[in-house]
Write a protein that holds these residues in place. Structure first.
Motif, short mmCIF file in Angstrom:
data_model
loop_
_atom_site.label_atom_id
_atom_site.label_comp_id
_atom_site.label_asym_id
_atom_site.label_seq_id
_atom_site.Cartn_x
_atom_site.Cartn_y
_atom_site.Cartn_z
N PRO B 140 0.81 -1.23 0.00
CA PRO B 140 0.00 0.00 0.00
C PRO B 140 0.84 1.27 0.00
O PRO B 140 0.40 2.31 -0.50
N TYR B 141 2.06 1.17 0.54
CA TYR B 141 2.91 2.34 0.62
C TYR B 141 3.22 2.93 -0.75
O TYR B 141 3.43 4.14 -0.87
N VAL B 142 3.27 2.09 -1.79
CA VAL B 142 3.64 2.61 -3.11
C VAL B 142 2.42 2.96 -3.96
O VAL B 142 2.56 3.40 -5.10
N LEU B 143 1.23 2.74 -3.41
CA LEU B 143 0.04 2.96 -4.24
C LEU B 143 -0.40 4.43 -4.21
O LEU B 143 -0.12 5.16 -3.26
N SER B 144 -1.10 4.81 -5.26
CA SER B 144 -1.60 6.17 -5.40
C SER B 144 -2.55 6.53 -4.25
O SER B 144 -3.47 5.78 -3.93
N VAL B 146 -4.73 8.76 -4.27
CA VAL B 146 -6.06 8.96 -4.84
C VAL B 146 -6.79 7.62 -4.96
O VAL B 146 -7.94 7.48 -4.54
N GLY B 147 -6.09 6.62 -5.50
CA GLY B 147 -6.69 5.30 -5.66
C GLY B 147 -7.09 4.71 -4.31
O GLY B 147 -8.22 4.24 -4.12
N VAL B 148 -6.15 4.77 -3.36
CA VAL B 148 -6.42 4.22 -2.03
C VAL B 148 -7.59 4.97 -1.39
O VAL B 148 -8.46 4.36 -0.76
N ASP B 258 -3.16 13.84 -0.65
CA ASP B 258 -3.97 13.11 -1.63
C ASP B 258 -5.17 12.42 -1.00
O ASP B 258 -6.32 12.60 -1.43
#
Lengths: 328, 320
Positions: B140-144, B146-148, B258
């Protein structure tokens, strides 16, 4: 930033054997990030035997696998729910008794996203800004780091210090002045306006300088004696030998550019120039109120899954880059 | 940086040893130096110019803008002195931003570090399959953001979300996460911790694995109980990692935007400092001067935290 660790390994030797194993030599041994070493691998079998020996079995399950499963559930379930929901038709989302799997799987949500925002354009914008931005940044980081290490000029360290301090300035702090600059240059609602302010790179320069400093002097001097100029030395020797670190910088940069939100959001209000996160923000303001979550989940899949795939394949490099400085 | 100091001393000595070279040599050396400089400028120039234009220049202009009473897009601005700063530190709106920033930062730092440490302790056992678990927990640390944010927006939805179904199962009504400002803050804290705890876990794990085995074995031989071992051996030896993580997570928490923007678009109850910078100049209001003042305060705060870290790291926290 003296907490960042410099590698003391012999990088030449390291790279010749390690290129296929990734960032082994610039990752501290004690980082979990490093690929399993032969030593660890041979221990694998006894790990199994040890963990599942009758006397350890209870401890293994209660203190090991149960908490891990719980953690995995908490991490994975939301993402799984996102993917599953993105294939559910709306009636299966607006319901008090949801089923886990979609009863009538559909790609309608994705079509709807494409209908609401110019999806092809937005995806293309994200790909362009990410690839151009990352390529330029990595290139600039390579040349800057090379000059800082191998070209002898006075005051070089002062210049490096200046770059280091820039590392501490969060880009958000600069948003208002940069907005005025880019607007003044006519960069509102343009792709170059999105890309330009982020191109200067302190992070990549810093990481690569650390790596270049570990290269043995003899290697460079040998090339110098062969009559190779700085440009040739850089691309023929320094870059190939530092490939894993460059890959790390490149991947971290790519992920960062892809996820970038605040700046592209400021600079664009025309859907045709938006990047994916900004497009999704627009989608959220259109759809959020109406509760069409299937559509929003489809959007989330589009921005999350590409990074997940890259991460799953190359996590060693990405984790190494992101936790740089954490491990002495 | 002892190396650099040594290097320059060496260079000085070399120069004095070659005290009286003849004119030709001197000229050749000068042209070599000029060539080096032009090459150096060619290699570093673009990057340095970009950093100057888009990192340093904004810092200076922010300081200037912060003294203005000025609306974004308006052509007239009046000098306001330190009014904008005074306002940020004394007005109810400004104090509210401080309260939210401090609450959010404290909660996310403590939350992700405590849970991250627990996860790291579990992953530190030699369990087959733990590599996969570690990868998944870091993801999860590398995910957007906005997406999260979108994903969790759905989960927290009081009528249709996964959580609302859980509440319903227990016969409770779902809290109104999006309406109540305090609950909104709790919600974004939970999601932020979810996204960042993997980073803490991986860094803690690296710290744990650098603890020498014989120390733990010695403690075991002394029949120290697991908890005693943890507090007397593990935790003290982890102190550099704890310190490092405290600083880095404070810095990144203070930059959160974000997630907050997606989950709570108006920032009602969640407008922490970066959100406020954006909200004041680009969002609901057009108060560019006030927004610039907040930027300056944010930068100074982060500068202080970073310098404290650099001080400490050099002094004592390292044990190895």
């Amino acid at each position: 930033m003296s907490h960042v660790r410099t590698s003391e390994h012999d990088p030449v030797q390291g790279t010749q054997h390690d290129t296929d194993r990734g960032t082994q030599h610039d990752t501290p041994e004690d980082t979990p990030v490093a690929s399993p070493k032969p030593r660890a691998r041979s221990r694998g079998r006894s790990d199994w035997a040890e963990a599942f020996a009758p006397r350890n079995l209870t401890a293994t399950i209660v203190a090991g696998y149960l908490p891990i499963l719980l953690a995995l559930l908490i991490i994975v379930l939301p993402l799984l729910w996102m993917v599953i929901s993105s294939f559910k038709p709306n009636p299966e989302i607006i319901t008090l008794a949801p089923t886990f799997w979609p009863q009538n799987p559909t790609v309608g949500n994705y079509e709807y996203v494409a209908d609401r925002v110019p999806l092809g354009r937005v995806l293309m914008n994200s790909v362009i800004t990410t690839s151009v931005g990352a390529a330029v940044k990595v290139f600039l980081a390579i040349t800057t780091a090379y000059a800082l290490v191998f070209i002898n000029v006075p005051f070089k360290n002062v210049i490096f210090l200046g770059i280091l301090v820039a590392l501490m300035v969060p880009p958000e702090v600069s948003m208002l002045p940069n907005y005025l600059t880019i607007a003044g240059l006519g960069g509102l609602n343009t792709l170059w306006g999105i890309i330009l302010p982020g191109l200067g790179t302190a992070f990549g320069t810093f990481l690569l300088r650390q790596q270049f400093k570990t290269l043995p002097r003899e290697l460079i001097e040998a090339a110098e004696l062969d009559g190779a100029g700085h440009w040739k030395r850089l691309w023929r020797i320094v870059v190939p030998v530092s490939a894993p670190t460059i890959a790390t910088v490149a991947l971290v940069t790519i992920v960062g550019e892809w996820n970038d939100f605040l700046w592209p959001m400021l600079i664009t209000d025309d859907p045709n120039v938006m990047t994916l996160p900004v497009g999704l923000n627009l989608l959220r303001s259109i759809e959020g109120a109406t509760g069409t979550y299937g559509v929003l989940m489809a959007g989330a899949v589009l921005v999350i899954v590409p990074v997940l795939v890259i991460f799953a394949a190359l996590q060693r490099y990405i984790v190494a880059g992101l936790t740089q400085g954490a491990v002495k | 940086m002892p190396n650099e100091a040594g290097g320059s001393a060496l260079r000085g000595r070399r120069r004095s040893a070659e005290a009286a070279p003849n004119a030709d040599v001197r000229r050749a050396r000068r042209s070599a130096r000029a060539r080096n400089w032009s090459l150096f400028v060619l290699f570093t120039g673009p990057n340095i110019l970009l950093i100057l234009a888009f990192t340093y220049w904004p810092l200076i202009s922010n300081v200037y803008y912060s003294t203005l009473n000025w609306r974004l897009g308006s052509s007239n601005a009046t000098f306001a002195g330190l009014d904008n700063y005074v306002r940020f530190f004394t007005s109810p709106g400004g104090l509210e931003v401080w309260r939210i920033t401090i609450t959010f930062t404290l909660a996310t730092v403590v939350g992700s570090m405590v849970i991250g440490l627990l996860v790291a302790l579990v992953l530190n056992r030699r369990l087959p399959g733990r590599t996969i678990a570690r990868t998944a927990i870091f993801a999860p640390y590398v995910l957007s953001g906005v997406g999260v944010g979108l994903v969790w927006l759905f989960i927290f939805d009081p009528n249709l979300g996964l959580l609302s179904h859980v509440f319903r199962f227990f016969g409770e009504a779902s809290p109104q996460w999006f309406i109540d400002p305090d609950l909104a803050l709790v919600m974004v804290i939970v999601v932020y911790v979810w996204k960042n705890l993997g980073y803490c876990a991986v860094v803690f794990l690296a710290g744990l694995q650098s603890i020498p085995n014989d120390l733990m074995e010695a403690a075991e031989l002394d029949r120290a109980k697991p908890l005693t071992r943890f507090f007397r051996v593990t935790l003290p030896l982890l102190s550099p990692t704890v310190f490092f993580l405290t600083v880095t997570t404070i810095l990144s928490s203070m930059q959160a935007f974000d997630l907050l923007r997606i989950m709570t678009p108006t920032g009602n109850g969640t407008n922490m400092i970066i959100f406020e910078v954006w909200l004041q100049s680009f969002g609901a209001y057009q108060r560019a001067g006030y927004s610039a003042a907040i930027s300056v305060v944010l930068f100074l705060t982060m500068l202080v935290i970073t310098s404290v870290q650099m001080r400490f790291v050099e002094r004592k926290v390292h044990y190895a």
